[in-house]
Scaffold this motif. Structure first.
Motif, PDB file in Angstrom:
ATOM      1  N   ASN A 101       1.872 -24.213   1.327  1.00  0.00           N
ATOM      2  CA  ASN A 101       1.273 -24.984   2.420  1.00  0.00           C
ATOM      3  C   ASN A 101       2.159 -26.177   2.804  1.00  0.00           C
ATOM      4  OD1 ASN A 101      -0.775 -23.145   2.610  1.00  0.00           O
ATOM      5  ND2 ASN A 101      -2.308 -24.396   1.599  1.00  0.00           N
ATOM      6  N   THR A 102       1.564 -27.280   3.237  1.00  0.00           N
ATOM      7  CA  THR A 102       2.352 -28.401   3.749  1.00  0.00           C
ATOM      8  C   THR A 102       3.343 -28.961   2.726  1.00  0.00           C
ATOM      9  OG1 THR A 102       0.548 -28.958   5.263  1.00  0.00           O
ATOM     10  CG2 THR A 102       2.225 -30.641   4.897  1.00  0.00           C
ATOM     11  N   PRO A 103       2.982 -29.127   1.447  1.00  0.00           N
ATOM     12  CA  PRO A 103       3.980 -29.623   0.494  1.00  0.00           C
ATOM     13  C   PRO A 103       5.243 -28.766   0.413  1.00  0.00           C
ATOM     14  CG  PRO A 103       1.792 -29.845  -0.453  1.00  0.00           C
ATOM     15  CD  PRO A 103       1.641 -29.064   0.833  1.00  0.00           C
ATOM     16  N   SER A 104       5.131 -27.486   0.751  1.00  0.00           N
ATOM     17  CA  SER A 104       6.328 -26.634   0.684  1.00  0.00           C
ATOM     18  C   SER A 104       7.358 -27.032   1.731  1.00  0.00           C
ATOM     19  CB  SER A 104       5.941 -25.164   0.860  1.00  0.00           C
ATOM     20  OG  SER A 104       5.512 -24.897   2.186  1.00  0.00           O
ATOM     21  N   GLN A 105       6.914 -27.605   2.848  1.00  0.00           N
ATOM     22  CA  GLN A 105       7.867 -28.040   3.865  1.00  0.00           C
ATOM     23  C   GLN A 105       8.667 -29.244   3.376  1.00  0.00           C
ATOM     24  OE1 GLN A 105       8.329 -26.049   6.544  1.00  0.00           O
ATOM     25  NE2 GLN A 105       6.839 -24.837   5.387  1.00  0.00           N
ATOM     26  N   LEU A 106       8.000 -30.136   2.659  1.00  0.00           N
ATOM     27  CA  LEU A 106       8.703 -31.270   2.061  1.00  0.00           C
ATOM     28  C   LEU A 106       9.626 -30.798   0.939  1.00  0.00           C
ATOM     29  CD1 LEU A 106       5.528 -33.463   2.050  1.00  0.00           C
ATOM     30  CD2 LEU A 106       7.542 -33.921   3.427  1.00  0.00           C
ATOM     31  N   ALA A 107       9.163 -29.811   0.184  1.00  0.00           N
ATOM     32  CA  ALA A 107      10.001 -29.262  -0.887  1.00  0.00           C
ATOM     33  C   ALA A 107      11.245 -28.591  -0.314  1.00  0.00           C
ATOM     34  CB  ALA A 107       9.195 -28.284  -1.726  1.00  0.00           C
ATOM     35  N   LYS A 108      11.109 -27.932   0.834  1.00  0.00           N
ATOM     36  CA  LYS A 108      12.278 -27.299   1.452  1.00  0.00           C
ATOM     37  C   LYS A 108      13.315 -28.345   1.848  1.00  0.00           C
ATOM     38  CE  LYS A 108      11.888 -23.655   4.071  1.00  0.00           C
ATOM     39  NZ  LYS A 108      11.627 -22.737   5.238  1.00  0.00           N
ATOM     40  N   GLY A 109      12.850 -29.477   2.378  1.00  0.00           N
ATOM     41  CA  GLY A 109      13.773 -30.560   2.692  1.00  0.00           C
ATOM     42  C   GLY A 109      14.440 -31.108   1.445  1.00  0.00           C
ATOM     43  N   ALA A 110      13.676 -31.181   0.344  1.00  0.00           N
ATOM     44  CA  ALA A 110      14.246 -31.648  -0.921  1.00  0.00           C
ATOM     45  C   ALA A 110      15.314 -30.688  -1.424  1.00  0.00           C
ATOM     46  CB  ALA A 110      13.134 -31.803  -1.956  1.00  0.00           C
ATOM     47  N   VAL A 111      15.103 -29.399  -1.222  1.00  0.00           N
ATOM     48  CA  VAL A 111      16.108 -28.408  -1.625  1.00  0.00           C
ATOM     49  C   VAL A 111      17.415 -28.660  -0.879  1.00  0.00           C
ATOM     50  CG1 VAL A 111      16.738 -25.963  -1.443  1.00  0.00           C
ATOM     51  CG2 VAL A 111      14.503 -26.614  -2.363  1.00  0.00           C
ATOM     52  N   ARG A 112      17.330 -28.909   0.415  1.00  0.00           N
ATOM     53  CA  ARG A 112      18.545 -29.163   1.193  1.00  0.00           C
ATOM     54  C   ARG A 112      19.255 -30.417   0.690  1.00  0.00           C
ATOM     55  NH1 ARG A 112      14.865 -28.388   5.774  1.00  0.00           N
ATOM     56  NH2 ARG A 112      14.906 -26.204   6.447  1.00  0.00           N
ATOM     57  N   THR A 113      18.473 -31.476   0.413  1.00  0.00           N
ATOM     58  CA  THR A 113      19.075 -32.719  -0.083  1.00  0.00           C
ATOM     59  C   THR A 113      19.743 -32.494  -1.432  1.00  0.00           C
ATOM     60  OG1 THR A 113      17.455 -34.082   1.088  1.00  0.00           O
ATOM     61  CG2 THR A 113      18.585 -35.090  -0.778  1.00  0.00           C
ATOM     62  N   LEU A 114      19.070 -31.792  -2.315  1.00  0.00           N
ATOM     63  CA  LEU A 114      19.639 -31.525  -3.643  1.00  0.00           C
ATOM     64  C   LEU A 114      20.918 -30.700  -3.530  1.00  0.00           C
ATOM     65  CD1 LEU A 114      16.274 -30.803  -5.451  1.00  0.00           C
ATOM     66  CD2 LEU A 114      17.878 -32.608  -6.104  1.00  0.00           C
ATOM     67  N   ARG A 115      20.927 -29.735  -2.631  1.00  0.00           N
ATOM     68  CA  ARG A 115      22.136 -28.933  -2.430  1.00  0.00           C
ATOM     69  C   ARG A 115      23.290 -29.807  -1.945  1.00  0.00           C
ATOM     70  NH1 ARG A 115      22.512 -23.162  -3.597  1.00  0.00           N
ATOM     71  NH2 ARG A 115      20.401 -22.643  -4.262  1.00  0.00           N
ATOM     72  N   GLU A 116      22.982 -30.745  -1.063  1.00  0.00           N
ATOM     73  CA  GLU A 116      24.016 -31.664  -0.581  1.00  0.00           C
ATOM     74  C   GLU A 116      24.552 -32.536  -1.714  1.00  0.00           C
ATOM     75  OE1 GLU A 116      22.014 -33.786   2.455  1.00  0.00           O
ATOM     76  OE2 GLU A 116      22.062 -32.135   3.914  1.00  0.00           O
ATOM     77  N   GLN A 117      23.718 -32.779  -2.727  1.00  0.00           N
ATOM     78  CA  GLN A 117      24.126 -33.583  -3.877  1.00  0.00           C
ATOM     79  C   GLN A 117      24.778 -32.749  -4.972  1.00  0.00           C
ATOM     80  OE1 GLN A 117      20.518 -35.577  -5.069  1.00  0.00           O
ATOM     81  NE2 GLN A 117      20.456 -36.880  -3.250  1.00  0.00           N
ATOM     82  N   GLY A 118      24.969 -31.479  -4.708  1.00  0.00           N
ATOM     83  CA  GLY A 118      25.650 -30.613  -5.666  1.00  0.00           C
ATOM     84  C   GLY A 118      24.745 -29.960  -6.687  1.00  0.00           C
ATOM     85  N   GLY A 122      16.240 -24.370  -5.387  1.00  0.00           N
ATOM     86  CA  GLY A 122      15.624 -23.356  -4.539  1.00  0.00           C
ATOM     87  C   GLY A 122      14.127 -23.601  -4.448  1.00  0.00           C
ATOM     88  N   LEU A 123      13.524 -23.061  -3.424  1.00  0.00           N
ATOM     89  CA  LEU A 123      12.083 -23.180  -3.229  1.00  0.00           C
ATOM     90  C   LEU A 123      11.455 -21.801  -3.340  1.00  0.00           C
ATOM     91  CD1 LEU A 123       9.386 -24.499  -2.340  1.00  0.00           C
ATOM     92  CD2 LEU A 123      10.135 -24.158   0.033  1.00  0.00           C
ATOM     93  N   PHE A 124      10.494 -21.675  -4.251  1.00  0.00           N
ATOM     94  CA  PHE A 124       9.706 -20.445  -4.341  1.00  0.00           C
ATOM     95  C   PHE A 124       8.329 -20.758  -3.761  1.00  0.00           C
ATOM     96  CE2 PHE A 124       6.869 -17.388  -6.348  1.00  0.00           C
ATOM     97  CZ  PHE A 124       7.564 -16.204  -6.154  1.00  0.00           C
ATOM     98  N   ARG A 125       8.040 -20.161  -2.595  1.00  0.00           N
ATOM     99  CA  ARG A 125       6.775 -20.455  -1.902  1.00  0.00           C
ATOM    100  C   ARG A 125       5.835 -19.266  -2.008  1.00  0.00           C
ATOM    101  NH1 ARG A 125       4.699 -19.866   3.356  1.00  0.00           N
ATOM    102  NH2 ARG A 125       6.671 -19.034   4.171  1.00  0.00           N
ATOM    103  N   PRO A 126       4.803 -19.364  -2.847  1.00  0.00           N
ATOM    104  CA  PRO A 126       3.820 -18.278  -2.911  1.00  0.00           C
ATOM    105  C   PRO A 126       3.053 -18.178  -1.595  1.00  0.00           C
ATOM    106  CG  PRO A 126       3.615 -19.770  -4.796  1.00  0.00           C
ATOM    107  CD  PRO A 126       4.486 -20.448  -3.793  1.00  0.00           C
ATOM    108  N   GLN A 127       2.894 -16.968  -1.115  1.00  0.00           N
ATOM    109  CA  GLN A 127       2.035 -16.718   0.041  1.00  0.00           C
ATOM    110  C   GLN A 127       0.683 -16.154  -0.388  1.00  0.00           C
ATOM    111  OE1 GLN A 127       5.173 -14.339   1.967  1.00  0.00           O
ATOM    112  NE2 GLN A 127       4.999 -15.698   3.718  1.00  0.00           N
ATOM    113  N   THR A 128       0.604 -15.721  -1.623  1.00  0.00           N
ATOM    114  CA  THR A 128      -0.675 -15.380  -2.248  1.00  0.00           C
ATOM    115  C   THR A 128      -0.757 -16.154  -3.552  1.00  0.00           C
ATOM    116  OG1 THR A 128       0.337 -13.440  -3.327  1.00  0.00           O
ATOM    117  CG2 THR A 128      -0.863 -13.060  -1.259  1.00  0.00           C
ATOM    118  N   LEU A 129      -1.902 -16.785  -3.794  1.00  0.00           N
ATOM    119  CA  LEU A 129      -2.119 -17.449  -5.090  1.00  0.00           C
ATOM    120  C   LEU A 129      -2.852 -16.533  -6.051  1.00  0.00           C
ATOM    121  CD1 LEU A 129      -2.869 -21.142  -4.096  1.00  0.00           C
ATOM    122  CD2 LEU A 129      -0.765 -20.133  -4.975  1.00  0.00           C
TER     123      LEU A 129
END
Length: 207
Positions: A101-118, A122-129
């Motif tokens: 849900n919404t936190p996954s969008q923030l997590a995706k941005g964090a993944v990009r930032t972490l990648r930029e930092q070396g 990755g983000l694993f987003r469940p679509q079924t819980l």
């Protein structure tokens, strides 16, 4: 949801959050409508279905046990067939963020930032819980050294993750930590980045 409910004759719960209810965005609708018709088990009152009976009254314990075994088998089919997830940059990830849900969008941005930092994140987003998509997660666990669960709740997603890993006999080598905010407050991207870096730092200290 309607399709799954009719296919399995089972309740389907759509999980969302308040932020999704207040957003606008583009929705791509199907280009055709599927009319399922009346299934063989329906009780619409017409002659073709008049012999159908809907009841859950089983008074013989042995008969009831047999009915429960039928349900357990159905749940097993659902678990095998309906696991859904949307992995993002998980193939080489040393730290996996798990969010939906919404936190996954923030997590995706964090993944990009972490990648930029070396840092390979990755983000694993469940679509079924339920069923939790543990089979989709399985290929990434061998490389990942830490899992960080990001949620705007008090650990419900982490509970589902831990239970699914336990049933699958997985996750023994993947310590789990989390970022949690409550009451409508979302985890910030900075908090998620810090938690991922902290999880990897704890690996280096304990190695």
């Amino acid at each position: 949801a309607f399709d799954l409910a009719q296919r399995y004759r089972n309740p389907v719960v759509i999980l969302a959050d308040g932020f999704l209810g207040q957003m606008t965005g583009r929705v791509v609708l199907p280009d055709r409508i599927v009319r399922p018709g009346l299934p063989a088990w329906a009780v619409p009152g017409d002659a073709a279905h008049r012999g159908n009976l809907v009841t859950s009254i089983l008074l013989d314990p042995h008969e009831f046990e047999g009915h429960n075994r039928v349900l357990v088998a159905k749940y097993a089919r659902m678990t095998a067939a309906e696991q859904r997830a949307a992995p993002y940059l998980c193939e080489d990830a040393e730290v996996l963020l798990v969010a939906c849900n919404t936190p996954s969008q923030l997590a995706k941005g964090a993944v990009r930032t972490l990648r930029e930092q070396g840092i390979r994140a990755g983000l694993f987003r469940p679509q079924t819980l339920w069923p939790f998509p543990v089979e989709a997660l399985r290929p990434f666990l061998g490389r990942a050294q830490r899992i960080v669960v990001v949620e705007a709740s008090d650990g419900q997603i982490e509970d589902e993750l831990r239970l699914a890993l336990s049933h699958a006999g997985l996750g023994a080598g993947n310590p789990i930590s989390h970022v949690r905010r409550l009451g409508g407050v979302l985890p910030s991207q900075a908090e998620i980045v810090a938690a991922a870096r902290g999880a990897l730092a704890s690996r280096e200290v304990t190695a």
